[in-house]
Design a protein around this motif. Structure first.
Motif, PDB file in Angstrom:
ATOM      1  N   GLN A 181      38.145 -17.148  12.296  1.00 25.99           N
ATOM      2  CA  GLN A 181      38.691 -18.484  12.525  1.00 25.99           C
ATOM      3  C   GLN A 181      40.063 -18.686  11.879  1.00 25.99           C
ATOM      4  O   GLN A 181      40.870 -19.454  12.379  1.00 25.99           O
ATOM      5  N   LEU A 182      40.323 -18.001  10.768  1.00 22.38           N
ATOM      6  CA  LEU A 182      41.593 -18.168  10.069  1.00 22.38           C
ATOM      7  C   LEU A 182      42.695 -17.321  10.687  1.00 22.38           C
ATOM      8  O   LEU A 182      43.865 -17.678  10.639  1.00 22.38           O
ATOM      9  N   ASN A 183      42.320 -16.179  11.251  1.00 25.01           N
ATOM     10  CA  ASN A 183      43.302 -15.279  11.854  1.00 25.01           C
ATOM     11  C   ASN A 183      42.749 -14.791  13.175  1.00 25.01           C
ATOM     12  O   ASN A 183      41.879 -13.928  13.215  1.00 25.01           O
ATOM     13  N   LYS A 184      43.246 -15.357  14.273  1.00 27.41           N
ATOM     14  CA  LYS A 184      42.707 -15.066  15.605  1.00 27.41           C
ATOM     15  C   LYS A 184      42.912 -13.610  16.015  1.00 27.41           C
ATOM     16  O   LYS A 184      42.314 -13.149  16.977  1.00 27.41           O
TER      17      LYS A 184
END
Length: 68
Positions: free
Chosen positions: A26-29
């Motif tokens: 979720q933080l880094n796609k």
């Protein structure tokens, strides 16, 4: 991440009898999380952690409580 590598990792965990699946980070796609488990206890995780890290060729995994 490289889909072939990810699929191979998931299959490696499955072959050892561990359920494993992926989800997008979720933080880094650009990253994909590989989740292994569930485990009945933290001791189960600790006992297998080194094995998991070796399969993934990483030094540290993250232990999280996960509720579907």
């Amino acid at each position: 991440g490289d889909q072939t590598t990810i699929s191979r990792l998931v299959k490696s965990y499955n072959n050892l009898g561990f359920p494993a699946f992926t989800e997008q980070n979720q933080l880094n796609k650009d990253l994909t999380n590989i989740l292994v488990g569930p485990f009945a206890s933290k001791i189960d995780i600790e006992n297998n952690k080194q094995k998991f890290n070796n399969i993934a060729d990483i030094n540290a995994g993250e232990v999280i409580a996960w509720t579907p």
